[in-house]
Design a protein around this motif. Structure first.
Motif, PDB file in Angstrom:
ATOM      1  N   PHE A  20      36.107  35.378  46.169  1.00 52.84           N
ATOM      2  CA  PHE A  20      35.327  36.566  46.502  1.00 52.84           C
ATOM      3  C   PHE A  20      35.918  37.738  45.725  1.00 52.84           C
ATOM      4  N   THR A  21      35.116  38.355  44.896  1.00 53.14           N
ATOM      5  CA  THR A  21      35.575  39.480  44.084  1.00 53.14           C
ATOM      6  C   THR A  21      35.277  40.781  44.811  1.00 53.14           C
ATOM      7  N   ALA A  22      36.335  41.439  45.293  1.00 44.74           N
ATOM      8  CA  ALA A  22      36.168  42.693  46.031  1.00 44.74           C
ATOM      9  C   ALA A  22      36.125  43.892  45.097  1.00 44.74           C
ATOM     10  N   VAL A  23      36.873  43.818  44.003  1.00 46.73           N
ATOM     11  CA  VAL A  23      36.895  44.865  42.977  1.00 46.73           C
ATOM     12  C   VAL A  23      36.708  44.169  41.641  1.00 46.73           C
ATOM     13  N   ASP A  24      35.738  44.644  40.862  1.00 47.26           N
ATOM     14  CA  ASP A  24      35.318  43.903  39.676  1.00 47.26           C
ATOM     15  C   ASP A  24      35.422  44.761  38.416  1.00 47.26           C
ATOM     16  N   GLY A  25      36.570  44.660  37.742  1.00 48.56           N
ATOM     17  CA  GLY A  25      36.744  45.321  36.452  1.00 48.56           C
ATOM     18  C   GLY A  25      36.632  46.834  36.505  1.00 48.56           C
ATOM     19  N   VAL A  26      37.317  47.454  37.450  1.00 48.44           N
ATOM     20  CA  VAL A  26      37.224  48.906  37.631  1.00 48.44           C
ATOM     21  C   VAL A  26      38.188  49.641  36.711  1.00 48.44           C
ATOM     22  N   SER A  27      37.672  50.615  35.988  1.00 44.62           N
ATOM     23  CA  SER A  27      38.482  51.535  35.187  1.00 44.62           C
ATOM     24  C   SER A  27      38.216  52.953  35.683  1.00 44.62           C
ATOM     25  N   LEU A  28      39.279  53.653  36.033  1.00 45.78           N
ATOM     26  CA  LEU A  28      39.152  54.978  36.641  1.00 45.78           C
ATOM     27  C   LEU A  28      40.438  55.751  36.390  1.00 45.78           C
ATOM     28  N   VAL A  29      40.299  57.053  36.126  1.00 46.08           N
ATOM     29  CA  VAL A  29      41.468  57.904  35.878  1.00 46.08           C
ATOM     30  C   VAL A  29      41.495  59.036  36.894  1.00 46.08           C
ATOM     31  N   VAL A  30      42.678  59.236  37.504  1.00 42.85           N
ATOM     32  CA  VAL A  30      42.938  60.416  38.328  1.00 42.85           C
ATOM     33  C   VAL A  30      43.855  61.314  37.503  1.00 42.85           C
TER      34      VAL A  30
END
Length: 261
Positions: A20-30
């Motif tokens: 089960f993929t809960a997060v799929d290839g996320v790219s994010l900058v803070v």
């Protein structure tokens, strides 16, 4: 404060045959010194992403970086500190407020210095330092969430992750906590990932927003750009769910929100 970067992060649970993929290839900058809002409905994967950042969820692939370096997973000093949704379960009921706030303070200070630091942190979140001797059971939900913020700051983090920190609070208390978040960000220059299901809340505290749907980021950018001219159907649905929404105007006061969780 430092930049927090999620680089193609995937989180999976289950077995090889039934993953089960809960997060799929996320790219994010803070960016350093800024607040980024991460918004999405329950089950979208936003809390799993937050838990992956602090080492509470396994990363299947990708990496999480702090100023270009992998986030440390071991050691007492943690550069990322998280404030959880439920103020009633985030504090040990057997520890006094002072003990809870003092626990993450980096080692090396004397007992008196630690007491002074606890008093300073409690005052910073607008609590009387005398509550240091009280147990959590004597405090309201809003007060406990302030303690949780003080506890997070006690660890001298480079980034604070706030996961739905107002959704479990009474409507009358939510605005005060949001005002406190804005105040702390201005005074301390916090880098913060602020997670919510409510776009009105994100609009009030964040400069940038990322919209998460079924484990993926479907839209991101400056708050006013995304909320005034949303490009994805899911973002439009979230905006339509905000009571009295006027997409072309900013929210002038702390939003009076109603928890849906």
């Amino acid at each position: 404060m430092k930049e927090l970067r999620f680089d193609d992060v995937t989180v999976r649970y289950g077995t090889v045959r039934r993953p089960f993929t809960a997060v799929d290839g996320v790219s994010l900058v803070v960016p350093a010194g800024q607040v980024v809002g991460l918004v999405g409905e329950s089950g979208s994967g936003k809390s799993t992403l937050a838990r992956a950042a602090v080492g509470l969820a396994p990363i299947h692939s990708g990496q999480i970086l702090l100023d270009g370096q992998p986030v440390p997973r071991r050691g007492r000093v943690r550069p990322l500190q998280m404030v959880f949704q439920d103020p009633y379960s985030s504090l040990d009921p057997r520890m006094t407020i002072g003990e809870s706030v003092a626990e993450p303070i980096p080692p090396g200070s004397s007992r008196a210095e630690r007491r002074e630091e606890v008093a300073r942190l409690l005052a910073l979140v607008h609590l009387d330092p005398s509550v240091a001797t009280a147990l959590p059971g004597r405090l309201s939900g809003g007060q406990r969430q302030r303690v949780a913020l003080a506890r997070a700051l006690a660890g001298q983090p480079q980034v604070v992750i706030a996961d739905e920190i107002t959704s479990a609070l009474d409507v009358s208390i939510q605005g005060a906590v949001l005002n406190l978040v804005r105040e702390l960000q201005r005074e301390l220059g916090l880098s913060m990932l602020f997670i919510s299901h409510n776009l009105a809340v994100v609009r009030y505290v964040a400069s940038h927003v990322a919209v998460m749907y079924e484990g993926r980021i479907v839209e991101q950018g400056p708050v006013e750009q995304v909320l005034v001219d949303p490009q994805h159907d899911y973002t439009r649905e979230l905006l339509a769910a905000v009571p009295g929404n006027r997409p072309t105007s900013a929210t002038p006061h702390a939003p009076r929100t109603r928890s849906t969780s």
